[in-house]
Scaffold this motif. Structure first.
Motif, short mmCIF file in Angstrom:
data_model
loop_
_atom_site.label_atom_id
_atom_site.label_comp_id
_atom_site.label_asym_id
_atom_site.label_seq_id
_atom_site.Cartn_x
_atom_site.Cartn_y
_atom_site.Cartn_z
N HIS A 1 -25.02 -5.08 25.06
CA HIS A 1 -24.47 -3.92 25.76
C HIS A 1 -24.68 -2.68 24.89
O HIS A 1 -24.82 -2.79 23.67
CB HIS A 1 -22.96 -4.08 26.03
N LEU A 2 -24.66 -1.52 25.52
CA LEU A 2 -24.93 -0.28 24.81
C LEU A 2 -23.71 0.62 24.74
O LEU A 2 -22.87 0.64 25.65
CB LEU A 2 -26.08 0.48 25.50
N ARG A 3 -23.62 1.36 23.63
CA ARG A 3 -22.54 2.30 23.38
C ARG A 3 -23.13 3.64 22.94
O ARG A 3 -24.14 3.68 22.26
CB ARG A 3 -21.61 1.79 22.26
N GLU B 1 -18.59 0.75 33.66
CA GLU B 1 -17.60 0.74 32.56
C GLU B 1 -17.26 2.17 32.17
O GLU B 1 -18.15 2.99 31.98
CB GLU B 1 -18.14 -0.03 31.35
N GLU C 1 -22.53 1.15 29.86
CA GLU C 1 -22.84 0.13 30.85
C GLU C 1 -22.39 0.59 32.23
O GLU C 1 -21.33 1.20 32.36
CB GLU C 1 -22.14 -1.18 30.48
N SER D 1 -18.73 3.13 26.23
CA SER D 1 -19.68 2.24 26.88
C SER D 1 -20.60 3.04 27.77
O SER D 1 -20.17 4.00 28.42
CB SER D 1 -18.94 1.20 27.72
N CYS E 1 -26.08 -0.65 19.87
CA CYS E 1 -25.69 -1.89 20.57
C CYS E 1 -24.30 -2.34 20.13
O CYS E 1 -23.82 -2.00 19.05
CB CYS E 1 -26.74 -2.97 20.35
N CYS E 2 -23.69 -3.14 20.98
CA CYS E 2 -22.30 -3.56 20.81
C CYS E 2 -22.13 -4.65 19.75
O CYS E 2 -23.11 -5.18 19.22
CB CYS E 2 -21.74 -4.07 22.13
N ARG F 1 -21.20 11.01 27.86
CA ARG F 1 -21.97 9.82 28.21
C ARG F 1 -23.25 10.23 28.95
O ARG F 1 -23.19 10.97 29.93
CB ARG F 1 -21.08 8.94 29.09
N SER G 1 -23.97 -7.93 20.12
CA SER G 1 -25.40 -7.90 19.88
C SER G 1 -25.69 -8.35 18.45
O SER G 1 -24.84 -8.17 17.57
CB SER G 1 -25.95 -6.49 20.10
#
Length: 91
Positions: A33-35, A73, A70, A68, A45-46, A14, A49
């Motif tokens: 949210h971003l992954r 998280e 975020e 994630s 994006c999740c 990450r 999105s």
């Protein structure tokens, strides 16, 4: 609950910071949210999105694991096994 069988495919960790969804930034899109892809590091994006770029990345590459990015998280998800991991696997 399903168990992930792909932890051995983790190649990246990450990131500390990200600018946003790589694909949304290219097209002027918005994300919720971003992954991060744990195989290649792609930031998408999740599923909440509009463009669901993290899932689209999996569809194109078959890289199974996302995490994630975020703040606060710490979970990961395996698309292939439909497995949520509260404690992400480590490489």
């Amino acid at each position: 609950m399903a168990k992930c069988t792909h932890a051995d495919q983790i190649k990246v960790v990450r990131p500390d910071t990200v600018e946003g969804c790589e694909d949304c930034l290219k097209i002027g899109g918005k994300w919720v949210h971003l992954r991060v892809c744990l195989t290649c590091g792609h930031i998408g994006c999740c599923d909440n999105s509009p463009n669901k770029h993290a899932r689209a990345h999996y569809g194109e590459t078959k890289h199974p694991l996302i995490q994630s990015v975020e703040p606060g998280e710490k979970w990961a998800y395996c698309f292939e096994d439909n497995a949520l991991m509260r404690e992400p696997p480590t490489s």
